[in-house]
Write a protein that holds these residues in place. Structure first.
Motif, PDB file in Angstrom:
ATOM      1  N   LEU A 116      -7.018  46.365  -0.369  1.00  0.00           N
ATOM      2  CA  LEU A 116      -6.663  45.556  -1.546  1.00  0.00           C
ATOM      3  C   LEU A 116      -7.911  45.170  -2.333  1.00  0.00           C
ATOM      4  O   LEU A 116      -7.907  45.170  -3.564  1.00  0.00           O
ATOM      5  CB  LEU A 116      -5.925  44.286  -1.101  1.00  0.00           C
ATOM      6  CG  LEU A 116      -4.462  44.471  -0.712  1.00  0.00           C
ATOM      7  CD1 LEU A 116      -3.932  43.223  -0.032  1.00  0.00           C
ATOM      8  CD2 LEU A 116      -3.618  44.796  -1.923  1.00  0.00           C
ATOM      9  N   VAL A 119      -9.340  47.718  -4.902  1.00  0.00           N
ATOM     10  CA  VAL A 119      -8.740  47.923  -6.218  1.00  0.00           C
ATOM     11  C   VAL A 119      -9.327  46.871  -7.157  1.00  0.00           C
ATOM     12  O   VAL A 119      -9.205  45.683  -6.901  1.00  0.00           O
ATOM     13  CB  VAL A 119      -7.210  47.772  -6.150  1.00  0.00           C
ATOM     14  CG1 VAL A 119      -6.594  48.054  -7.504  1.00  0.00           C
ATOM     15  CG2 VAL A 119      -6.639  48.693  -5.108  1.00  0.00           C
ATOM     16  N   ARG A 121     -10.344  44.293 -10.134  1.00  0.00           N
ATOM     17  CA  ARG A 121      -9.536  43.259 -10.795  1.00  0.00           C
ATOM     18  C   ARG A 121      -9.176  43.628 -12.212  1.00  0.00           C
ATOM     19  O   ARG A 121      -8.191  43.140 -12.759  1.00  0.00           O
ATOM     20  CB  ARG A 121     -10.323  41.959 -10.800  1.00  0.00           C
ATOM     21  CG  ARG A 121     -10.229  41.437  -9.417  1.00  0.00           C
ATOM     22  CD  ARG A 121     -10.747  40.123  -9.190  1.00  0.00           C
ATOM     23  NE  ARG A 121     -10.386  39.908  -7.799  1.00  0.00           N
ATOM     24  CZ  ARG A 121      -9.747  38.855  -7.371  1.00  0.00           C
ATOM     25  NH1 ARG A 121      -9.432  37.895  -8.187  1.00  0.00           N
ATOM     26  NH2 ARG A 121      -9.420  38.748  -6.115  1.00  0.00           N
ATOM     27  N   GLN A 123      -7.927  46.165 -13.195  1.00  0.00           N
ATOM     28  CA  GLN A 123      -6.628  46.845 -13.233  1.00  0.00           C
ATOM     29  C   GLN A 123      -5.493  45.845 -13.412  1.00  0.00           C
ATOM     30  O   GLN A 123      -4.468  46.175 -13.994  1.00  0.00           O
ATOM     31  CB  GLN A 123      -6.438  47.600 -11.934  1.00  0.00           C
ATOM     32  CG  GLN A 123      -7.555  48.573 -11.720  1.00  0.00           C
ATOM     33  CD  GLN A 123      -7.068  49.867 -11.159  1.00  0.00           C
ATOM     34  OE1 GLN A 123      -5.876  50.096 -11.050  1.00  0.00           O
ATOM     35  NE2 GLN A 123      -7.994  50.725 -10.820  1.00  0.00           N
ATOM     36  N   PHE A 124      -5.690  44.637 -12.890  1.00  0.00           N
ATOM     37  CA  PHE A 124      -4.696  43.594 -13.081  1.00  0.00           C
ATOM     38  C   PHE A 124      -4.511  43.305 -14.556  1.00  0.00           C
ATOM     39  O   PHE A 124      -3.406  43.305 -15.091  1.00  0.00           O
ATOM     40  CB  PHE A 124      -5.151  42.306 -12.381  1.00  0.00           C
ATOM     41  CG  PHE A 124      -4.362  42.026 -11.152  1.00  0.00           C
ATOM     42  CD1 PHE A 124      -3.120  41.419 -11.245  1.00  0.00           C
ATOM     43  CD2 PHE A 124      -4.852  42.381  -9.918  1.00  0.00           C
ATOM     44  CE1 PHE A 124      -2.392  41.176 -10.114  1.00  0.00           C
ATOM     45  CE2 PHE A 124      -4.120  42.145  -8.789  1.00  0.00           C
ATOM     46  CZ  PHE A 124      -2.892  41.546  -8.879  1.00  0.00           C
ATOM     47  N   VAL A 138       2.210  45.150  -8.998  1.00  0.00           N
ATOM     48  CA  VAL A 138       1.907  45.328  -7.586  1.00  0.00           C
ATOM     49  C   VAL A 138       2.548  46.615  -7.066  1.00  0.00           C
ATOM     50  O   VAL A 138       1.906  47.419  -6.394  1.00  0.00           O
ATOM     51  CB  VAL A 138       2.399  44.111  -6.772  1.00  0.00           C
ATOM     52  CG1 VAL A 138       2.306  44.395  -5.284  1.00  0.00           C
ATOM     53  CG2 VAL A 138       1.580  42.887  -7.131  1.00  0.00           C
ATOM     54  N   ILE A 142      -1.175  48.394  -8.053  1.00  0.00           N
ATOM     55  CA  ILE A 142      -2.102  47.914  -7.028  1.00  0.00           C
ATOM     56  C   ILE A 142      -1.813  48.536  -5.663  1.00  0.00           C
ATOM     57  O   ILE A 142      -2.685  49.106  -5.020  1.00  0.00           O
ATOM     58  CB  ILE A 142      -2.043  46.371  -6.908  1.00  0.00           C
ATOM     59  CG1 ILE A 142      -2.249  45.722  -8.269  1.00  0.00           C
ATOM     60  CG2 ILE A 142      -3.075  45.875  -5.910  1.00  0.00           C
ATOM     61  CD1 ILE A 142      -3.593  45.958  -8.878  1.00  0.00           C
ATOM     62  N   ALA A 146      -4.223  50.621  -3.093  1.00  0.00           N
ATOM     63  CA  ALA A 146      -4.733  49.899  -1.932  1.00  0.00           C
ATOM     64  C   ALA A 146      -4.343  50.626  -0.650  1.00  0.00           C
ATOM     65  O   ALA A 146      -5.155  50.784   0.259  1.00  0.00           O
ATOM     66  CB  ALA A 146      -4.192  48.476  -1.914  1.00  0.00           C
TER      67      ALA A 146
END
Lengths: 226, 225
Positions: A116, A119, A121, A123-124, A138, A142, A146
């Protein structure tokens, strides 16, 4: 080598192999679930500062440290010989599975967590900016990355857990080790018993490690864009 | 606390007996760590060999110890020594041999990973600066390699300490066996003895391994490139 003896011993080894397989499978699946839950708690704690989550996260950290820093053998002794004195009776197979899950959960949690964390941030924010809902983010962005990042470590943990099942004879389960030991003790056919023992473990572990290598290769896509 | 059973840890010399038992396991662990890590460095350099045969043999040894559980190796050496050597080798020596070989295999893989991870241009740029071969090793390669390898090597030590309780299977008198003796002796007057004894052993292992693995994690964070 005494082939006749080996033929006679085969059914014993086969049933022991099945037992090892069953315990490993249950232990692996349960520790994956436990590990994933733990890693999600820790992951969520980073972004949301609530007191309940902070406490839960602390608990998870303590659990991870305990499970990673104690031997399975000692955990099993405690589960099997100490807990019944407090009124918690567990059958020997339950003990083995719970012990394996307790051990594996910590290792799996660490692997999931490093996945996790791998990956980025950004990308959030990117996901949110193209209009994805948090859950979609998610589910589609994500988690796949992950998971792919975590697979090598998770696979290594699976092999590790299968190997660790070799100590379950300590809680009186008739696994491969105890079959071998009994045959050596009763008939003195040491060579044959040890040969079959190694053969069984190779039969179990070589295909698993081969499959995991294949899986790793298939999931290389996650290495892009980190 | 009336009769909680906790006294069993303190009464007579139980604590001392447990410590002696634990010392036996730790002795095996430490001897094997010393032998395994030392041999592992040479073995790791062999693993980087370009000779097909040398590499193949080394690889076979590594995979054998990776795939087959340590407990199976203990059995193989313990029962197998009687066939091959014709004598019964004591559990202590069998354990030291197996754990050293296992530690050597794992250490070798770490060394191989570290050596191959140092980029070639480090050698080349150091040579371009006019350092000779020995100086390159002494001032450029070894310091970097040491930093890379120390955290996982420390971790390997905790793994070996955590695996050594297995020696109970080959008849070495160690902490679990001593614990069992104390529990059986106190069976009648102290039914909760097993809870305290096994709980105590559990905590002791945690208190040995936890600081070491934290130390390894700290080193890794501090020395991250």
């Amino acid at each position: 080598m005494n082939l006749e003896f080996m033929q006679g011993a085969l059914p014993l080894y086969a049933s022991a192999l099945l037992l090892t397989l069953r315990i490993s499978l249950l232990g692996i699946v349960l520790s994956l679930v436990l590990g994933l839950l733990c890693s999600l708690v820790l992951y969520q704690r980073e972004r949301e500062r609530s007191r309940a989550l902070w406490g839960l996260g602390k608990l998870v950290c303590v659990y991870i440290e305990f499970s990673r820093n104690t031997p399975l053998l000692i955990q099993l002794f405690f589960l099997y010989y100490a807990l019944p004195k407090l009124g918690l009776m567990l059958s020997n197979e339950e003990c083995a599975v719970i012990g394996l899950t307790f051990l594996g959960g910590g290792y799996m949690a660490e692997s999931f967590r490093s996945g996790l964390e791998g990956v980025s941030r950004v990308q959030f924010e990117l996901g949110l900016s193209i209009g994805l809902k948090p859950l979609q983010l998610v589910r589609f962005v994500i988690f796949p990355q992950a998971l792919a990042l975590a697979v090598p470590a998770l696979g290594a943990n699976c092999i590790f857990l299968i190997k660790e099942t070799s100590v379950v004879s300590i809680v009186a389960l008739p696994d491969l080790m105890s079959v071998a030991k009994e045959l050596i003790g009763m008939y003195y056919n040491t060579l044959e018993a040890l040969f079959l023992l190694v053969l069984c473990y190779l039969l179990l572990l070589v295909p698993v490690s081969f499959l995991l290598t294949l899986l790793e290769r298939k999931l290389r896509y996650a290495e892009f864009g980190i | 606390m009336p009769n909680s059973g906790f006294e069993v840890l303190l009464s007579v010399n139980n604590l001392r007996r447990l410590a002696v038992g634990l010392g036996g396991t730790l002795e095996i662990a430490l001897i094997s760590v010393a032998i395994g890590l030392a041999l592992g460095i040479f073995y790791g350099l062999l693993l980087t060999s370009k000779n097909r045969l040398v590499y193949g043999l080394c690889r076979l040894y590594l995979e054998a110890f990776r795939i087959v559980p340590v407990l199976v190796w203990l059995f193989l050496f313990f029962f197998g020594s009687a066939i091959v050597l014709g004598v019964n080798v004591e559990g202590f020596f069998v354990s030291v041999a197996v754990f050293s070989l296992w530690g050597c295999a794992e250490m070798g893989d770490l060394v191989r990973g570290t050596v191959t991870a140092i980029p070639l241009h480090q050698w080349q740029s150091a040579e371009a600066l006019g350092l000779d071969k020995w100086q390159v090793l002494r001032f450029v390669i070894i310091p970097q390699a040491l930093r890379k390898i120390t955290p996982p090597a420390v971790n390997l030590v905790t793994r070996m300490v955590k695996t050594t309780p297995l020696v109970v299977f080959v008849g070495v008198t160690e902490v679990l066996r001593v614990g069992k003796q104390i529990i059986e002796f106190n069976m009648m007057k102290n039914p909760l003895a097993s809870f305290w004894i096994y709980g105590f052993i559990f905590m002791v292992y945690f208190l040995i391994c936890w600081p070491v693995s934290r130390f390894s994690k700290k080193l890794e964070e501090r020395w991250a490139f």
